[in-house]
Design an enzyme around this catalytic site. Structure first.
Site, mmCIF file in Angstrom:
data_model
loop_
_atom_site.group_PDB
_atom_site.id
_atom_site.type_symbol
_atom_site.label_atom_id
_atom_site.label_comp_id
_atom_site.label_asym_id
_atom_site.label_seq_id
_atom_site.Cartn_x
_atom_site.Cartn_y
_atom_site.Cartn_z
ATOM 1 N N SER A 166 0.589 3.814 -3.085
ATOM 2 C CA SER A 166 -0.058 4.899 -3.829
ATOM 3 C C SER A 166 -1.206 5.528 -3.063
ATOM 4 O O SER A 166 -1.903 4.876 -2.281
ATOM 5 C CB SER A 166 -0.574 4.376 -5.175
ATOM 6 O OG SER A 166 0.485 3.961 -5.994
ATOM 7 N N ALA B 173 0.838 -1.201 0.000
ATOM 8 C CA ALA B 173 0.000 0.000 0.000
ATOM 9 C C ALA B 173 0.871 1.247 0.000
ATOM 10 O O ALA B 173 1.200 1.809 1.053
ATOM 11 C CB ALA B 173 -0.940 -0.006 1.211
ATOM 12 N N GLY C 273 -3.311 11.459 -4.347
ATOM 13 C CA GLY C 273 -2.469 12.557 -4.780
ATOM 14 C C GLY C 273 -1.003 12.211 -4.852
ATOM 15 O O GLY C 273 -0.164 13.101 -5.009
ATOM 16 N N GLU D 26 4.048 0.755 -10.361
ATOM 17 C CA GLU D 26 5.437 0.646 -9.887
ATOM 18 C C GLU D 26 6.352 1.650 -10.582
ATOM 19 O O GLU D 26 7.525 1.397 -10.825
ATOM 20 C CB GLU D 26 5.960 -0.785 -10.028
ATOM 21 C CG GLU D 26 5.226 -1.756 -9.112
ATOM 22 C CD GLU D 26 5.809 -3.150 -9.115
ATOM 23 O OE1 GLU D 26 7.041 -3.286 -9.183
ATOM 24 O OE2 GLU D 26 5.013 -4.106 -9.047
ATOM 25 N N GLN E 168 -3.652 -5.821 -34.602
ATOM 26 C CA GLN E 168 -3.823 -5.291 -35.947
ATOM 27 C C GLN E 168 -3.711 -6.399 -36.990
ATOM 28 O O GLN E 168 -4.492 -6.451 -37.954
ATOM 29 C CB GLN E 168 -2.766 -4.212 -36.213
ATOM 30 C CG GLN E 168 -3.008 -3.404 -37.471
ATOM 31 C CD GLN E 168 -4.194 -2.464 -37.336
ATOM 32 O OE1 GLN E 168 -4.666 -2.194 -36.228
ATOM 33 N NE2 GLN E 168 -4.711 -1.979 -38.453
ATOM 34 N N ARG F 299 -3.476 -18.134 -42.127
ATOM 35 C CA ARG F 299 -4.547 -17.292 -42.667
ATOM 36 C C ARG F 299 -4.368 -17.067 -44.173
ATOM 37 O O ARG F 299 -3.326 -16.582 -44.626
ATOM 38 C CB ARG F 299 -4.554 -15.952 -41.939
ATOM 39 C CG ARG F 299 -5.485 -14.909 -42.511
ATOM 40 C CD ARG F 299 -6.924 -15.184 -42.202
ATOM 41 N NE ARG F 299 -7.742 -14.002 -42.480
ATOM 42 C CZ ARG F 299 -9.058 -13.989 -42.463
ATOM 43 N NH1 ARG F 299 -9.716 -15.106 -42.175
ATOM 44 N NH2 ARG F 299 -9.728 -12.895 -42.717
#
Length: 393
Positions: A118, A116, A121, A372, A345, A276
């Site tokens: 963060s 713990a 602010g 992190e 994509q 494909r």
């Protein structure tokens, strides 16, 4: 062994981990409830001995575990990493009593740990923590002020934690938290203390947060939560060292997590483009496609090598660990974002369908560029270390 190759035994172990992740951990992950701690999955990690290995392995082993698990089961990788992140400060800085109480339970998967740091602010600017340890009146009445976390004296070697933590993985369902709180107002990084706070302490509550990728993550509210000298990890007012030491170890392994996702996306793309049919041949026959696949492979391998180099430097106690750790996390997480996006994509719309591997990876790959220490913070660390080295010449 150099940082640029792995021993046959290490390669065999990585292959075994990928098999375990696919066959034993993936089914448990699929049964988990999104946004909540999957205790069955954590317990299986304990039964397999992987959680215990967190406390006996070096940084390179940690990276190999995280990459191998991420390749087949990102949920298992994350569960393992969060146990390590939350418990490492206890292992490295805890008292004999703290270690004896919590580490065996973390290792067998019966106790959930959380880191713990963060706050609403203070995310990337970790030195700006405001969770407070406020002075207390003789009658034991707190003196709450602004809602960020600090630790106020409550008699000799006692404090009351008041404030909030946010974006805390495993919150609010963890069994204990490594909590960083301000014990010396105005002292910056020098005024932070690390505390081991069991989840059942009075005044500690929390709530879950609904995120893009449904991880167990939440906010914690501290309403004059009592802690004592017995709960301190390391030394009072020296908790920033605890935090940074933990992050220097885990940042390269965040890169390893990213490399595991990138490799999974690359392998899926190789299979797809080889099979494909398109424009009278296979997708791989189009130079525009094959060159993109080559670029994906190039960047993934470069990131892997930098992760291994940073982890090896950490294990060797090299002086440039902060710079190498920052470089590894930065390159690997940015690379994984590129590789997964390119894979989407090349797969086309099918990759955006709910349940597709790449749809899952596309959501998973974004967060490591932030937590992190965001990519911008890593660049700042790298530049600071480079200039410091230049000035020292």
């Amino acid at each position: 062994m150099t940082a640029f190759s792995l021993e046959p035994a290490q390669l065999a172990w990585c292959a075994e981990l990928r098999t375990l992740a696919a066959e034993r951990l993936r089914p448990l992950a699929d049964k988990g409830e999104p946004g909540h701690v999957n205790r069955a999955l954590v317990a299986e990690l304990g039964r397999l001995g992987l959680l215990g290995r967190l406390f006996t392995s070096g940084a390179l082993d940690l990276c190999l575990m995280r990459e191998s698990l991420a390749y087949a089961c990102t949920e298992a990788e994350t569960a393992l990493a969060l146990q390590g992140l939350g418990a490492h400060p206890v292992q490295a800085h805890g008292t004999r009593e703290q270690r004896a109480r919590w580490l065996p339970r973390v290792a067998d998967g019966t106790a959930i740990a959380a880191f713990a740091l963060s706050e609403p602010g203070a995310g990337s600017d970790a030195a700006a923590l405001e969770l407070r340890a406020e002075p207390e009146s003789p009658r034991g009445e707190g003196t709450p002020t602004a809602p960020a976390l600090a630790a106020a004296p409550d008699g000799p070697a006692r404090w009351r934690l008041t404030g909030e933590k946010c974006w805390i993985s495993n919150a609010p369902e963890a069994d204990f938290y490594t909590v960083f709180a301000r014990t010396a107002p105005g002292a910056g990084a020098r005024g932070v203390t690390a505390f081991l706070v069991p989840a059942d302490r009075p005044g500690l509550t929390g709530r879950g947060l609904d995120m893009l990728s449904p991880h167990p993550i939440g906010a914690l509210d501290f309403d004059a939560v009592p802690v004592t000298a017995d709960d301190v990890l390391g030394e009072a007012d020296r908790g920033f060292r605890v935090a940074m030491g933990t992050l220097n170890l885990f940042r390269p392994s965040v890169g390893a997590f990213a490399v595991g996702m990138a490799q999974a996306a690359l392998d899926a793309t190789l299979a797809h483009t080889a099979g494909r049919d398109a424009f009278g041949g296979k997708l791989r026959d189009l130079q525009a496609v094959s060159h993109q696949v080559a670029e994906m492979a190039l960047r993934t391998e470069a990131a892997r090598l930098m992760v291994h180099a940073a982890a090896s430097a950490h294990d060797a106690d090299a002086p440039d660990v902060p710079r190498r750790s920052a470089m590894a996390k930065l390159l690997a997480t940015e690379t994984a974002q590129y590789v997964v996006d390119t894979a989407v994509q090349l797969h086309g719309a099918r990759a955006l369908q709910r349940g597709h591997l790449l749809e899952h990876l596309y959501r998973e790959v974004r967060a490591p560029r932030i937590y992190e220490g965001a990519s911008e913070v890593q660049r700042g660390i790298i530049a600071k270390e480079l200039y410091a080295r230049q000035e020292a010449r």
